[in-house]
Design a protein around this motif. Structure first.
Motif, PDB file in Angstrom:
ATOM      1  N   GLY A  95       5.892  13.041   1.307  1.00  0.00           N
ATOM      2  CA  GLY A  95       4.445  12.954   1.135  1.00  0.00           C
ATOM      3  C   GLY A  95       4.011  11.673   0.459  1.00  0.00           C
ATOM      4  O   GLY A  95       4.658  10.642   0.556  1.00  0.00           O
ATOM      5  N   GLY A  96       2.880  11.770  -0.219  1.00  0.00           N
ATOM      6  CA  GLY A  96       2.357  10.614  -0.941  1.00  0.00           C
ATOM      7  C   GLY A  96       1.704   9.577  -0.053  1.00  0.00           C
ATOM      8  O   GLY A  96       1.719   8.395  -0.360  1.00  0.00           O
ATOM      9  N   GLY A  97       1.100  10.023   1.043  1.00  0.00           N
ATOM     10  CA  GLY A  97       0.426   9.083   1.937  1.00  0.00           C
ATOM     11  C   GLY A  97      -0.853   8.542   1.319  1.00  0.00           C
ATOM     12  O   GLY A  97      -1.499   9.198   0.511  1.00  0.00           O
ATOM     13  N   ASN A  98      -1.193   7.336   1.708  1.00  0.00           N
ATOM     14  CA  ASN A  98      -2.455   6.744   1.269  1.00  0.00           C
ATOM     15  C   ASN A  98      -3.536   7.267   2.196  1.00  0.00           C
ATOM     16  O   ASN A  98      -3.620   6.876   3.353  1.00  0.00           O
ATOM     17  CB  ASN A  98      -2.372   5.217   1.309  1.00  0.00           C
ATOM     18  CG  ASN A  98      -3.616   4.561   0.766  1.00  0.00           C
ATOM     19  OD1 ASN A  98      -4.633   5.207   0.536  1.00  0.00           O
ATOM     20  ND2 ASN A  98      -3.539   3.263   0.564  1.00  0.00           N
ATOM     21  N   MET A  99      -4.369   8.142   1.691  1.00  0.00           N
ATOM     22  CA  MET A  99      -5.377   8.806   2.514  1.00  0.00           C
ATOM     23  C   MET A  99      -6.726   8.099   2.473  1.00  0.00           C
ATOM     24  O   MET A  99      -7.599   8.386   3.278  1.00  0.00           O
ATOM     25  CB  MET A  99      -5.553  10.259   2.044  1.00  0.00           C
ATOM     26  CG  MET A  99      -4.294  11.084   2.133  1.00  0.00           C
ATOM     27  SD  MET A  99      -3.593  11.150   3.792  1.00  0.00           S
ATOM     28  CE  MET A  99      -4.859  12.067   4.631  1.00  0.00           C
ATOM     29  N   PHE A 100      -6.913   7.182   1.534  1.00  0.00           N
ATOM     30  CA  PHE A 100      -8.236   6.603   1.350  1.00  0.00           C
ATOM     31  C   PHE A 100      -8.280   5.098   1.559  1.00  0.00           C
ATOM     32  O   PHE A 100      -9.327   4.479   1.390  1.00  0.00           O
ATOM     33  CB  PHE A 100      -8.755   6.964  -0.049  1.00  0.00           C
ATOM     34  CG  PHE A 100      -8.686   8.443  -0.308  1.00  0.00           C
ATOM     35  CD1 PHE A 100      -9.543   9.308   0.335  1.00  0.00           C
ATOM     36  CD2 PHE A 100      -7.730   8.963  -1.161  1.00  0.00           C
ATOM     37  CE1 PHE A 100      -9.461  10.672   0.120  1.00  0.00           C
ATOM     38  CE2 PHE A 100      -7.652  10.325  -1.397  1.00  0.00           C
ATOM     39  CZ  PHE A 100      -8.515  11.189  -0.748  1.00  0.00           C
ATOM     40  N   GLY A 101      -7.167   4.489   1.908  1.00  0.00           N
ATOM     41  CA  GLY A 101      -7.127   3.062   2.175  1.00  0.00           C
ATOM     42  C   GLY A 101      -7.684   2.253   1.024  1.00  0.00           C
ATOM     43  O   GLY A 101      -7.403   2.507  -0.138  1.00  0.00           O
ATOM     44  N   ALA A 102      -8.527   1.307   1.360  1.00  0.00           N
ATOM     45  CA  ALA A 102      -9.103   0.410   0.354  1.00  0.00           C
ATOM     46  C   ALA A 102     -10.321   1.021  -0.336  1.00  0.00           C
ATOM     47  O   ALA A 102     -10.943   0.379  -1.170  1.00  0.00           O
ATOM     48  CB  ALA A 102      -9.480  -0.905   1.015  1.00  0.00           C
ATOM     49  N   LEU A 103     -10.662   2.248  -0.008  1.00  0.00           N
ATOM     50  CA  LEU A 103     -11.844   2.880  -0.605  1.00  0.00           C
ATOM     51  C   LEU A 103     -11.677   3.188  -2.086  1.00  0.00           C
ATOM     52  O   LEU A 103     -12.647   3.400  -2.798  1.00  0.00           O
ATOM     53  CB  LEU A 103     -12.192   4.178   0.135  1.00  0.00           C
ATOM     54  CG  LEU A 103     -12.593   4.014   1.599  1.00  0.00           C
ATOM     55  CD1 LEU A 103     -12.806   5.372   2.232  1.00  0.00           C
ATOM     56  CD2 LEU A 103     -13.850   3.160   1.703  1.00  0.00           C
ATOM     57  N   THR A 104     -10.448   3.255  -2.534  1.00  0.00           N
ATOM     58  CA  THR A 104     -10.192   3.561  -3.940  1.00  0.00           C
ATOM     59  C   THR A 104      -9.189   2.554  -4.501  1.00  0.00           C
ATOM     60  O   THR A 104      -8.229   2.189  -3.821  1.00  0.00           O
ATOM     61  CB  THR A 104      -9.672   5.012  -4.105  1.00  0.00           C
ATOM     62  OG1 THR A 104      -9.391   5.241  -5.479  1.00  0.00           O
ATOM     63  CG2 THR A 104      -8.447   5.273  -3.290  1.00  0.00           C
ATOM     64  N   PRO A 105      -9.415   2.090  -5.731  1.00  0.00           N
ATOM     65  CA  PRO A 105      -8.496   1.098  -6.306  1.00  0.00           C
ATOM     66  C   PRO A 105      -7.132   1.681  -6.675  1.00  0.00           C
ATOM     67  O   PRO A 105      -6.170   0.959  -6.826  1.00  0.00           O
ATOM     68  CB  PRO A 105      -9.235   0.630  -7.565  1.00  0.00           C
ATOM     69  CG  PRO A 105     -10.153   1.747  -7.913  1.00  0.00           C
ATOM     70  CD  PRO A 105     -10.532   2.403  -6.607  1.00  0.00           C
TER      71      PRO A 105
END
Length: 169
Positions: A95-105
């Motif tokens: 797991g631990g995928g980046n679900m929000f991309g650049a939307l969150t720092p």
């Protein structure tokens, strides 16, 4: 993989965990969350957690599987209750995928993966397999009777499987 007769299927929601025997298949869907998977090859026992965050600041409350440190503690209690030793288990992290991309720092998926690996190391445990990070979600299926873990990552266009074979006694 073919499911033997009489197997129960458990679906873990975020914050859930389950520990069972050879008559169990555990499934979950992971985004930025992480699952630790434990499998005892000789006894055909195993468990999985689905944690959301590394830890919480409050103490003195009932243990909560939503937090990595508490989920691992709960799994270790199950291992002890089974009369087995954690050192005899194969441990994997997914797991631990980046679900929000650049939307969150802050990449919570990356933070969750780091927390899981640090917790295992702090307990002197080895991570035998992992598929973590990247982007998007993962479907995870763990068959306790065989130790087979199937992982589908649609956003990464790949299917990964890992099979643990029982070692001769």
């Amino acid at each position: 993989m073919h499911k033997p007769e009489g197997v129960i299927e458990i679906f873990l929601q975020p914050g859930d965990l389950y520990f069972g025997d050879r008559h169990t298949r555990i499934r979950t869907l992971l985004g930025s969350c992480v699952s630790l998977v434990l499998w005892h090859p000789h006894e055909r026992l195993g468990g999985m957690c689905h944690y959301i965050l590394p830890s919480r600041n409050r103490q003195g409350e009932q243990l909560d599987g939503r937090y990595a440190d508490e989920a691992l503690h709960l799994l270790l209690k199950e291992v002890n209750a089974s009369g087995t030793h954690i050192e005899d288990y194969r441990i994997s992290l997914f797991g631990g995928g980046n679900m929000f991309g650049a939307l969150t720092p802050r990449n919570i998926g990356e933070t969750n993966v780091s927390a899981g690996l640090e917790l295992l190391a702090a307990h002197g445990l080895r991570c035998h397999a992992r598929h973590a990070g990247g982007r998007g979600y993962r479907n995870l299926i763990f068959d306790i009777w065989s130790g087979h873990v199937a992982l589908r990552c649609p956003s990464q266009q790949q299917i990964a499987t890992r099979r643990y074979e029982a070692q001769p006694s």
